[in-house]
Write a protein that holds these residues in place. Structure first.
Motif, PDB file in Angstrom:
ATOM      1  N   SER A 154       2.603 -16.128  33.610  1.00 24.18           N
ATOM      2  CA  SER A 154       1.333 -16.350  32.912  1.00 24.18           C
ATOM      3  C   SER A 154       0.310 -15.271  33.251  1.00 24.18           C
ATOM      4  O   SER A 154      -0.535 -14.926  32.428  1.00 24.18           O
TER       5      SER A 154
ATOM      6  N   GLY B 242       3.239 -11.503  32.959  1.00 27.60           N
ATOM      7  CA  GLY B 242       4.193 -11.282  31.884  1.00 27.60           C
ATOM      8  C   GLY B 242       5.614 -11.179  32.390  1.00 27.60           C
ATOM      9  O   GLY B 242       5.885 -11.375  33.584  1.00 27.60           O
TER      10      GLY B 242
ATOM     11  N   PHE C  17       1.708  -6.904  29.681  1.00 25.49           N
ATOM     12  CA  PHE C  17       1.199  -8.277  29.593  1.00 25.49           C
ATOM     13  C   PHE C  17       0.417  -8.692  30.848  1.00 25.49           C
ATOM     14  O   PHE C  17       0.037  -9.849  30.981  1.00 25.49           O
TER      15      PHE C  17
ATOM     16  N   GLY D 182       8.991 -19.209  24.166  1.00 26.78           N
ATOM     17  CA  GLY D 182       7.737 -18.668  23.659  1.00 26.78           C
ATOM     18  C   GLY D 182       6.479 -19.334  24.163  1.00 26.78           C
ATOM     19  O   GLY D 182       5.368 -18.957  23.769  1.00 26.78           O
TER      20      GLY D 182
ATOM     21  N   TRP E 275       5.022 -19.116  26.928  1.00 25.84           N
ATOM     22  CA  TRP E 275       4.179 -18.251  27.755  1.00 25.84           C
ATOM     23  C   TRP E 275       3.136 -17.515  26.928  1.00 25.84           C
ATOM     24  O   TRP E 275       2.111 -17.073  27.446  1.00 25.84           O
ATOM     25  N   GLU E 276       3.379 -17.415  25.610  1.00 22.59           N
ATOM     26  CA  GLU E 276       2.421 -16.777  24.706  1.00 22.59           C
ATOM     27  C   GLU E 276       1.676 -17.779  23.827  1.00 22.59           C
ATOM     28  O   GLU E 276       0.561 -17.507  23.383  1.00 22.59           O
ATOM     29  N   SER E 277       2.275 -18.927  23.582  1.00 23.17           N
ATOM     30  CA  SER E 277       1.694 -19.885  22.638  1.00 23.17           C
ATOM     31  C   SER E 277       0.818 -20.945  23.292  1.00 23.17           C
ATOM     32  O   SER E 277       0.130 -21.695  22.605  1.00 23.17           O
TER      33      SER E 277
END
Length: 460
Positions: free
Chosen positions: A90, A93, A259, A334, A336-338
């Motif tokens: 988080s 990345g 990231f 996904g 970790w991005e959403s």
């Protein structure tokens, strides 16, 4: 609470400077090269030792090789693998996982040296009972003049053994996975009820001492690792087309840091990413910190090198396997991005995304067992540190302090707890690594003797 969070952040930042990176990674690389990559050349023999091929019940010590490794893994396989990896991704990345791998590869050699020393230079506590660990191999291996270094390890060891991160994240998991989705209002009262249950369970087990702890750990840890392993493989199977993409992203992002959202280190974000990965790796496998040698120092063996070989399997199992599985599960789903989730909640989101309705509850079972088994192991480490300084008769007072910390951790922010443990671990690593690097020639000498003897017996 904000003041506490800032204070813990400053403490952790001070402890985790360039000096510690050089000591842990630079020192570990030195040990790896000096041993001619011994930790990789004798993996097969280490597995034979672990499965009991060389066990002798008459050897000095308290527990078997398998129980020693299980006890050590009970403290490392837990929130470091579930919450720690999630935190690393988080903030840093996918590339953070690569630097966790580096810490584990180097850490295998470090674990071999520190745990060999824990048996090679066993000491005696105030009741004359044989003990092992950094505080003992510092005094027995380097001499009485080095005792302040041993005391330093023990003081920070008592703080580092507090179960604050495990309890905090277990509380968060229960709240986010079980209580809130079922309409229960989370409050100080519910957190204290969770803490009270953990206090009762932990007290019953730790009063039984190392034998009870090791027996329970040897039964709980392997079964939960297996369950966790199966669950993550299901997630990866459901997203099999995404696995190669994210596996490669771990490597490419490790050097681009695209990231990374944390503070810079050594003048750039790449330095910050490297430091983050090493910190999370150290929290996960504890190589070079000095906790595991306390468990391995109690193993039934008269061959120090043998226990070092068993100990070096820890980082491989913990970080190279379990942490990698967690990272891939978070990446391929996904989440970790959403989502803005962090810690154990992020991992729970990955499980719920892949297995709606029941995935997060199966994770909850793993989280509970990992956390509770960690509570048992860490209490043993803390009492050993306490008894080294104040004597065995006073170690019971540590358990009171330990139980009290469970209540504190259940009502405190995650950031404060993880920064506190990060900082304390750093100060534990300093005496452990200094003594290990000085005594490294003794380990190499013992290794040469041991493997020569084995070859003469045609056991290799």
């Amino acid at each position: 609470m904000e003041a506490l969070n800032q204070a813990m952040s400053d403490f952790s930042g001070f402890a985790w400077g360039l000096h510690l990176l050089i000591l842990l990674i630079g020192g570990g690389l030195y040990l790896l090269i000096r041993s001619k990559f011994l930790s990789f050349r004798y993996l097969g023999h280490a597995l034979n030792v672990l499965r009991g091929k060389y066990d002798n019940p008459n050897d000095p010590g308290e527990i078997s090789h398998f129980q020693a490794l299980s006890t050590a893994l009970a403290s490392t396989i837990g929130m470091g693998n579930i919450a720690g990896v999630a935190l690393a991704i988080s903030v840093g990345g996918p590339g953070a996982m690569f630097w966790m791998w580096i810490s584990a590869i180097v850490g295998m050699s470090t674990k071999f040296f520190t745990s060999t020393l824990a048996v090679l230079y066993r000491g005696k506590d105030s009741e004359g009972k044989i003990q092992g660990g950094p505080m003992y191999f510092i005094v027995e291996g380097l001499g009485k003049n080095w005792k302040p270094l041993a005391v330093m390890f023990s003081v920070f060891g008592m703080m580092g053994a507090l179960p604050v991160v495990n309890v905090n994240q277990l509380k968060q998991a229960i709240n986010d996975i079980v209580l809130i989705p079922n309409g229960v209002d989370v409050s100080l009262k519910t957190n204290l009820i969770i803490a009270g249950i953990l206090v009762v369970v932990t007290t019953i087990v730790i009063v039984g001492g190392l034998n009870r702890i090791s027996k329970i750990a040897s039964k709980m840890v392997p079964s939960m690792v297996a369950l966790y392993f199966i669950l993550v493989l299901v997630i990866l199977g459901l997203h099999i087309e995404e696995v190669p993409k994210y596996f490669m992203l771990i490597f490419t992002d490790a050097f681009s840091a695209n990231f990374y959202e944390g503070d810079a280190f050594l003048g750039g974000v790449l330095g910050g990413l490297i430091l983050l990965g090493i910190r999370r790796g150290a929290f996960s496998n504890e190589a070079g910190i000095g906790t595991a040698p306390m468990a391995h120092g109690a193993a039934k063996t008269d061959e120090p090198v043998r226990e070092g070989l068993v100990a070096m399997l820890g980082p491989a199992i913990d970080t190279l396997i379990v942490c990698t599985l967690t990272a891939l599960a978070i990446l391929v789903t996904g989440v970790w991005e959403s989502t803005a989730d962090n810690g154990v909640t992020l991992t729970a989101s990955a499980f719920d995304s892949a297995m709606p309705g029941y995935g997060k509850y199966l994770l909850m079972i793993c989280v509970f067992v990992f956390s509770v088994s960690s509570l048992f192991s860490y209490s043993y480490y803390g009492t050993k540190c306490m008894s080294f300084i104040f004597g065995v008769k006073r170690q019971k007072w540590y358990n009171v302090f330990y139980i009290g910390s469970i209540i504190i951790a259940s009502t405190t922010d995650f950031d404060a707890m993880i920064n506190f443990i990060d900082g304390v671990f750093a100060f534990m690593a300093i005496p452990t690594m200094i003594a290990t690097l000085i005594l490294a020639p003794k380990v190499l000498e013992a290794s040469k003797t041991y493997f020569t003897k084995l070859k003469n017996k045609n056991d290799l």
